[in-house]
Design a protein around this motif. Structure first.
Motif, PDB file in Angstrom:
ATOM      1  N   ARG A   1      37.803  34.307  56.084  1.00 24.77           N
ATOM      2  CA  ARG A   1      38.254  33.105  55.372  1.00 24.77           C
ATOM      3  C   ARG A   1      37.900  31.841  56.154  1.00 24.77           C
ATOM      4  NH1 ARG A   1      43.078  33.876  51.516  1.00 24.77           N
ATOM      5  NH2 ARG A   1      43.139  35.943  52.454  1.00 24.77           N
TER       6      ARG A   1
ATOM      7  N   LEU B   1      34.160  31.179  55.688  1.00 28.85           N
ATOM      8  CA  LEU B   1      33.834  30.600  54.378  1.00 28.85           C
ATOM      9  C   LEU B   1      34.270  29.137  54.321  1.00 28.85           C
ATOM     10  CD1 LEU B   1      34.689  33.498  51.883  1.00 28.85           C
ATOM     11  CD2 LEU B   1      32.437  32.711  52.620  1.00 28.85           C
ATOM     12  N   SER B   2      35.392  28.835  54.943  1.00 27.17           N
ATOM     13  CA  SER B   2      35.879  27.457  54.930  1.00 27.17           C
ATOM     14  C   SER B   2      34.962  26.551  55.755  1.00 27.17           C
ATOM     15  CB  SER B   2      37.306  27.415  55.474  1.00 27.17           C
ATOM     16  OG  SER B   2      37.725  26.087  55.587  1.00 27.17           O
TER      17      SER B   2
ATOM     18  N   THR C   1      32.080  25.907  53.523  1.00 24.70           N
ATOM     19  CA  THR C   1      32.489  24.998  52.432  1.00 24.70           C
ATOM     20  C   THR C   1      32.573  23.568  52.927  1.00 24.70           C
ATOM     21  OG1 THR C   1      33.737  26.729  51.304  1.00 24.70           O
ATOM     22  CG2 THR C   1      34.318  24.469  50.767  1.00 24.70           C
TER      23      THR C   1
ATOM     24  N   TYR D   1      23.032  32.869  52.039  1.00 29.01           N
ATOM     25  CA  TYR D   1      23.864  32.505  53.177  1.00 29.01           C
ATOM     26  C   TYR D   1      23.059  32.496  54.477  1.00 29.01           C
ATOM     27  CZ  TYR D   1      28.199  32.225  50.576  1.00 29.01           C
ATOM     28  OH  TYR D   1      29.172  31.828  49.703  1.00 29.01           O
TER      29      TYR D   1
ATOM     30  N   ASN E   1      46.777  41.663  54.487  1.00 32.74           N
ATOM     31  CA  ASN E   1      46.596  40.288  54.910  1.00 32.74           C
ATOM     32  C   ASN E   1      47.794  39.449  54.511  1.00 32.74           C
ATOM     33  OD1 ASN E   1      45.832  37.504  54.727  1.00 32.74           O
ATOM     34  ND2 ASN E   1      43.753  38.185  55.150  1.00 32.74           N
TER      35      ASN E   1
ATOM     36  N   ILE F   1      48.239  36.212  54.136  1.00 27.81           N
ATOM     37  CA  ILE F   1      48.028  35.167  53.137  1.00 27.81           C
ATOM     38  C   ILE F   1      48.034  35.772  51.743  1.00 27.81           C
ATOM     39  CG2 ILE F   1      46.388  33.466  52.269  1.00 27.81           C
ATOM     40  CD1 ILE F   1      45.418  33.106  55.137  1.00 27.81           C
ATOM     41  N   ASP F   2      47.342  36.906  51.602  1.00 22.23           N
ATOM     42  CA  ASP F   2      47.310  37.552  50.296  1.00 22.23           C
ATOM     43  C   ASP F   2      48.724  37.863  49.819  1.00 22.23           C
ATOM     44  OD1 ASP F   2      44.592  37.456  50.334  1.00 22.23           O
ATOM     45  OD2 ASP F   2      44.319  39.533  50.952  1.00 22.23           O
TER      46      ASP F   2
ATOM     47  N   LEU G   1      44.703  26.664  56.820  1.00 21.21           N
ATOM     48  CA  LEU G   1      43.884  26.752  55.606  1.00 21.21           C
ATOM     49  C   LEU G   1      44.151  28.077  54.906  1.00 21.21           C
ATOM     50  CD1 LEU G   1      40.327  25.513  56.505  1.00 21.21           C
ATOM     51  CD2 LEU G   1      41.639  24.888  54.492  1.00 21.21           C
TER      52      LEU G   1
ATOM     53  N   ASP H   1      39.609  27.759  50.594  1.00 20.37           N
ATOM     54  CA  ASP H   1      38.648  26.663  50.751  1.00 20.37           C
ATOM     55  C   ASP H   1      37.336  27.105  50.121  1.00 20.37           C
ATOM     56  OD1 ASP H   1      37.415  24.331  51.518  1.00 20.37           O
ATOM     57  OD2 ASP H   1      37.612  24.665  53.680  1.00 20.37           O
ATOM     58  N   GLN H   2      37.127  26.723  48.865  1.00 21.50           N
ATOM     59  CA  GLN H   2      35.987  27.218  48.089  1.00 21.50           C
ATOM     60  C   GLN H   2      35.282  26.064  47.390  1.00 21.50           C
ATOM     61  OE1 GLN H   2      38.123  29.611  45.255  1.00 21.50           O
ATOM     62  NE2 GLN H   2      38.448  31.308  46.677  1.00 21.50           N
TER      63      GLN H   2
ATOM     64  N   GLU I   1      35.618  34.163  45.502  1.00 26.11           N
ATOM     65  CA  GLU I   1      35.636  33.711  46.909  1.00 26.11           C
ATOM     66  C   GLU I   1      34.321  33.069  47.336  1.00 26.11           C
ATOM     67  OE1 GLU I   1      37.184  36.285  50.038  1.00 26.11           O
ATOM     68  OE2 GLU I   1      37.964  37.570  48.435  1.00 26.11           O
ATOM     69  N   PHE I   2      33.246  33.458  46.658  1.00 27.70           N
ATOM     70  CA  PHE I   2      31.931  32.910  47.001  1.00 27.70           C
ATOM     71  C   PHE I   2      31.573  31.862  45.945  1.00 27.70           C
ATOM     72  CE2 PHE I   2      32.525  36.961  48.874  1.00 27.70           C
ATOM     73  CZ  PHE I   2      32.059  36.786  50.168  1.00 27.70           C
TER      74      PHE I   2
END
Lengths: 472, 472
Positions: free
Chosen positions: A268, A271-272, A275, A458, B2, B4-5, B161, B164-165, B454-455
């Motif tokens: 995560r 990816l942030s 982003t 990517y 996880n 956050i999930d 965070l 963030d996408q 997510e992507f």
């Protein structure tokens, strides 16, 4: 555990196939080289047969309007120190296949590898995928012969898909070019008869040969880089019998390829980080005529800068004499000097992490791609150090021999680049190397890199070239 | 698992917060509506203050050259029946923030929701993210006030965070526009004082309110759609206490959101399906002047087609009277009629699968994005059925009431679209519905869709709007 992942892992670890040893492969490769005579001669761009330099714009196109063209672009960006520049770029707006046929022998996955002639390659003949074909090739709009084994990739024959990804080419040279990287497995009972130019090899064999200069071509390297090997927790990994094998020296790399968790940054976070960069930085491309670009000019039959920096676009005549004679002209990109691409790696909590660089290049599909720690393809890194500073280049070039995990010369795509080779290095800088890095760098495990590769655009091609060389 | 999930899941299941009931939220929302007077008047495009219609090209731009512009494009593609068309499009080449601040109350994650006035919204005031700001806004190049709570999103304040996408906007209306969808959590001990226009709510509360017409704005819906809830094996899922709760009716949807495995298509199959489409189909965009487009013309102060199809670009004057009076002019897009977006779902082996459509739209960042089963935003689906056929529209419109899982009207982005609302539906077609589908459709579980989100640039905004409404 996903079966495909395990099959890939098994193939990557198998460096000795029962079919052919790597010595036999190298002998076969040099036999192929001797059996053909390939002559590549530089000619004036304007004298290329079937190609036209537009008088007004200076752009270079095939008379049919197909294949590819050399055009000018104006780049505007808020990334880095240079807010605007012009350059020529290769425009080839179609997706090609880079594909391997795979089949199990003795339970181990093998790939049908081609000894392929490409005019730009150093060594001329290199190991390439089963199929390398642009859409112009395979849709046979032109009279060219149908590419061999096409039917296994275009849906005609039923196969199992093991990998199917869109991946970028060089963003500094190609405008948003992508290829379809694909691996298909023959169905049980199915077989293909390898033509003389083809042999079955494991991933492990190819990874051994990648350690030799200019033997495995760029297209093979990019397809191999997309193979992922699954993911495991640290505990599961420690317990796996496979890692108790004799290859103790390479276990850390395997661990970093497979490990979930215990990473410096969560997925995560990564990816942030991407982003944030894509939200902050712009890349605007306007097409302009070559003749309108600042700095680049037609002169003496080539397109180049007055200072000869970066690269030039040249015309070549190619003649291949095998059983028959094939002869054609085409433009190619000739680099001003060889470049360097290198990953710095270091263990963090016992797991190798790669120092990944976010890099903006004019032809990128989505602003930035993930590049090696050091990528100087267009500058002269050997004598240019005083001219501009490249972060981390000293750590790479001055590394102790024992810390150099990879050091090999690799050719770029031999169909577009003339004798372009870059030094590929991976350097272990050890646990004392600072973890503090700039905003456009990020520490990632190999597993995280492989997970990103599954999605389009990517990792750039330099990163992928290095990743393909990693041995377990 | 996880953390956050799990926090997201907890928040999504909590439909009654101890802070405010949804009735209190709705009362507050209508109070906000009454406390302000917003008047939106259509005016001639050429008479807009601070905006200019270029005499030569017909393009519409802000006098500063910033914010956004209305330009013409020529589209060429080998997708579908129409190989070429021209259209006006909104060009806004900067990434904006759509951001929520989150904080735990009684252990449950809450989001700071704003009652925000937007001139194009039906209902004018809708529930929106904590921060909605373009880069022009937040970099404060213009004299506008600094957006509230910006400091939690731009790195000034330290936060965690959670998401963030980069996500797309309407590909038929915006040229490659993307927003940064972001959720940040306050650090332990940190607090913010909610301004009068803000209240804390759970995801579950927002999901309840999404089921009411035009209450939750598009920007909230897109951020919520990006939240994923982890993944579990079927066995683990059956055993989780949470699913033994009283919400038996919604358990199938939760299962489809969380389940790994037991899917119609593997994730690898799905990526390959997308790769194949992106390799086969082209999307070329050339910028042209509005006045050069076929079919679209300036006439009577608007840009429209002679047949008034699809949409028109109008000028509006906006006046908001609150404590102070704010007044401005801007262009907006007005649709010719309301549209329909709908997912068909059916259980496969006890797990809901969504019938996903790959769709090419002119402004798409990467050729195709994944759309709902039915998406007719620009045609008139109510009376236009004889004019052109939309696959699966009959199954959606004629569905038995008991099979309609969602049926609600939603506004598109109220800063650019004038009173544009679309009917959002999810219809369970049952186990007898054929699994055989066309090449540009694919069955996916909710978990697979959430993994793709997510992507960047996989799911289009219509899909995301529907996904945000799914209750557990």
């Amino acid at each position: 555990m996903n079966n495909i992942d395990f099959d890939f892992l098994e193939s990557a670890i198998t460096t000795d196939s029962k079919l052919f040893s790597n010595n036999e492969i190298l002998t076969w490769l040099s036999d192929r080289r001797e059996a053909t005579q390939t002559v590549v001669r530089q000619i004036h761009l304007a004298s290329m047969k079937n190609w036209k330099v537009d008088e007004l714009t200076g752009d270079v196109r095939h008379v049919t309007g197909r294949f590819f063209s050399i055009e000018g672009i104006r780049v505007r960006t808020n990334w880095g120190d240079l807010p605007r520049w012009d350059q020529p770029i290769i425009n080839q707006p179609e997706v090609g296949f880079l594909g391997f046929i795979a089949k199990k022998f003795d339970g181990v996955l093998h790939f049908l590898v081609q000894a392929k002639i490409e005019p730009g390659n150093i060594n001329i003949v290199q190991l390439s995928p089963t199929l390398q074909a642009t859409r112009s090739n395979y849709s046979q709009i032109h009279k060219g012969k149908r590419p061999r084994y096409l039917e296994y990739f275009n849906g005609e024959k039923k196969v199992d898909l093991l990998l199917d990804q869109l991946q970028s080419e060089q963003g500094a040279r190609f405008l948003r070019k992508r290829n379809r990287n694909i691996i298909v497995q023959l169905l049980d009972g199915d077989d293909v008869e390898p033509h003389d130019d083809f042999k079955w090899m494991t991933i492990g064999q190819l990874k051994e040969l990648i350690r030799l200069d200019n033997v495995v071509n760029m297209d093979t390297r990019t397809v191999l880089s997309g193979v992922s090997y699954g993911g495991y927790s640290k505990a599961a990994l420690e317990g796996m019998y496979r890692f108790e094998s004799s290859r103790k020296d390479s276990r850390p790399m395997l661990r970093s390829a497979l490990l979930n968790g215990s990473t410096r940054n969560s997925f995560r976070d990564i990816l942030s980080w991407i982003t944030n960069l894509k939200s902050t930085y712009d890349l605007f491309i306007d097409k302009i005529a070559i003749n309108q670009t600042s700095d680049w000019r037609h002169s003496g039959g080539v397109i180049a800068r007055p200072d000869n920096k970066y690269f030039s676009v040249i015309g070549v005549n190619v003649s291949i004499e095998n059983r028959e004679v094939i002869n054609w002209d085409q433009p190619m990109v000739q680099p001003s000097q060889e470049g360097l691409v290198a990953f710095i790696v270091r263990p963090i909590d016992g797991v190798y992490h790669f120092l990944v660089q976010a890099k903006l290049e004019a032809g990128n599909f989505d602003i930035i791609e993930l590049a090696p720690t050091v990528q100087c393809l267009t500058g002269n890194y050997r004598i240019g150090l005083n001219e501009y500073s490249v972060p981390y280049i000293d750590e790479v070039l001055a590394a102790d021999k024992d810390c150099v995990l990879l050091d090999v010369m690799q050719s770029e795509e031999g169909g577009r680049f003339f004798n372009e080779q870059n030094r590929n290095m991976i350097v272990d800088v050890g646990e004392n190397f600072s973890l503090e890095i700039g905003d456009n760098y990020c520490w990632m495990t190999l597993n995280q890199l492989l997970r990103l590769i599954e999605f389009n655009n990517y990792l750039n091609i330099a990163s992928r070239s290095l990743i393909s060389a990693i041995k377990f």
